[in-house]
Design an enzyme around this catalytic site. Structure first.
Site, short mmCIF file in Angstrom:
data_model
loop_
_atom_site.label_atom_id
_atom_site.label_comp_id
_atom_site.label_asym_id
_atom_site.label_seq_id
_atom_site.Cartn_x
_atom_site.Cartn_y
_atom_site.Cartn_z
CB SER A 182 -7.73 4.41 3.00
OG SER A 182 -6.69 3.18 4.66
CE LYS A 208 -3.87 1.96 2.66
NZ LYS A 208 -4.94 1.48 3.94
CB SER A 264 -8.07 1.53 5.82
OG SER A 264 -8.69 2.29 6.65
#
Length: 482
Positions: free
Chosen positions: A163, A88, A187
């Protein structure tokens, strides 16, 4: 695409058997990242040079092990050797882009490799790219200022969640079998639910944030997204473990998480919590039907379910807010970068800057009090079952609103359960158990399995594996414009 139908462990085994060449796998995955991955907005950056070098090293390792007769040892030591597993773009890899979804960091190159990323690199995985994230990972949708938004492949009009939205989109669409994510309020679990895959957030302290990051408010941790429970378990095996100097370390369990998947838990006491925790909001009937589906399966497995009330009110949940906003305010930015921020980030930073040290101390104490009360309320149960989200994957315009306060409230209404497990610090995971047609389009609905005590990742994984065996879900979803 060579690896689309295969999970992470299946891909690893095929590589060791010589059925797949790791260099071809890398090339196929890079092509998919630029193709299908671009359709779903999965990647902030595709890292071709790094990935091809990783594939070369992985190929040499496999060839050496085959020559030495140590392929089994390689599989035991590095169970995802040569397997694509992107990182990520909130996590740094030295020499690679690190923009965190923000124009304030546009063009930034990381100078260090964060510990969790280093563990993935050391395990011989292929990075493929940095997955898309919203600005500094703040919202539960992935609409980065620096690139394309992440969309669920089930319906390209709808958000992939956030996220870790890019990570979920990459896994669900078959670009990669597994991905790294992080979770400060849901997330990992939110995008897992939006994209119809598995996502696990471990307990506080299971994955070290070191050596370059700290525990901060104690809300966020790294996690894993995958299409199967076994792959989620082995991914957690790769990243879990304390480091010297950790503020809240939790030792690794004696048994690997992967081995725990094969150990069916005895009859469990499962609390069923349907009352929203973070907001007063309606829950979509399909989300409730997902829980009903889970309850039926759990009863068939010999587990006992009991409806339970919320341990605190949405007003009391508001103790979470100062921690979130002060965390946003503490991001080190230069004055000229402030003007490049999105509305939600600006609003959160303004809110955070308005709190005093006493306010922050009281918020920390308030969250700890809620965690203690919740622990007492959950003590009679082994697991708490909730919907992951209050409804189907949302249209972006339903969440990303012009005003920061309205935006935040809409997010709370969409995700009224996930953040509470960040507050109490226990493990939680989203399982893609249910699917239902909404307005003519089939969409996924996740159920959340929440730990009632710290360090119960193995229990959640074993329970999720039981559900997966009884009621398996689709593994790869071709992107659909609905």
């Amino acid at each position: 695409m060579t690896n689309a139908p295969l999970g992470a462990l299946e891909t690893s085994a095929a590589l060791r058997r010589g059925e797949i060449d790791v260099r071809e796998l890398a090339a196929d995955s890079l092509d998919a990242a630029r193709g299908v991955g671009a359709e779903v907005g999965a990647f902030a950056h595709v890292l071709e040079e790094l990935t091809r070098e990783q594939a070369r090293i992985a190929a040499e390792g496999i060839e050496d092990a085959r020559r030495d007769g140590t392929l089994d040892e390689l599989g035991q030591r590095s169970p995802l050797w040569g397997v694509p597993m992107p990182i990520k773009d909130l996590t740094q890899v030295a020499g690679q882009p690190f923009e965190a979804g923000s124009m304030a960091l546009r063009g930034n190159i990381a100078t260090v490799t964060d510990g969790v990323a280093q563990r993935l690199l050391d395990a011989g995985t292929l990075t493929i790219g940095k997955t898309s994230t919203p600005e500094f990972g703040m919202p539960c949708y992935t609409e980065p200022a620096t690139g394309a938004p992440a969309r669920t492949p089930w319906d390209l009009r709808r958000t992939a969640g956030g996220s870790s939205g890019g990570a979920a989109a990459a896994v669900a669409s078959g670009v990669v079998p597994i991905a790294h994510g992080s979770d400060g309020g849901g997330s990992v679990r939110i995008p897992a639910a939006c994209c119809g895959i598995v996502g696990i957030k471990p307990s506080r302290g299971v994955v070290s944030p070191g050596p370059y990051s700290t525990e901060g408010m104690g809300l966020a941790t790294d996690g894993v997204l995958s299409r199967s429970v076994r792959d989620a378990a082995v991914g957690l095996d790769l990243i879990a473990g304390p480091r010297d100097g950790d503020f809240m370390p939790r030792p690794r369990p004696p048994m690997s998480y992967l081995d725990s998947v094969g150990r069916a838990p005895g009859p469990l006491r499962i609390g069923v919590l349907l009352e929203p925790l973070a907001a007063v909001t309606d829950v979509h009937p399909a989300a409730l039907r997902g829980v009903e589906r889970a309850i039926e399966l759990l009863h068939g497995l010999g587990h006992v379910t009991t409806p339970i009330p919320a341990p605190f009110t949405p007003q009391e949940w508001a103790a979470f807010m100062p921690l979130w906003s002060v965390g946003a305010a503490s991001i080190p930015l230069e004055a000229q970068q402030e003007g490049e921020l999105l509305e939600l980030t600006r609003w959160l930073r303004e809110q955070g800057q308005g709190y005093s040290g006493v306010d922050l101390a009281q918020a920390l104490s308030g969250v700890q009090a809620i965690a203690r009360r919740t622990g007492e309320a959950f003590s009679a149960y082994d697991v708490v079952l909730t919907p992951t989200l209050s409804g189907p994957p949302a249209f972006p315009g339903e969440l990303q609103l012009p005003g920061g306060a309205d935006d935040f409230d809409a997010q709370c209404a969409f995700t009224p359960w996930t953040s509470s497990w960040n507050m109490i610090g226990n493990a939680a995971m989203s399982v893609p158990l249910h699917r239902e047609e909404i307005d003519g389009t089939e969409l996924p609905f996740g159920i959340q399995l929440g730990g009632t005590r710290p360090g119960e990742e193995a229990l959640l994984l074993a329970l999720a594996a039981q559900l997966e065996e009884l009621d398996p879900w689709p593994l790869v979803r071709e992107p659909s414009a609905a």
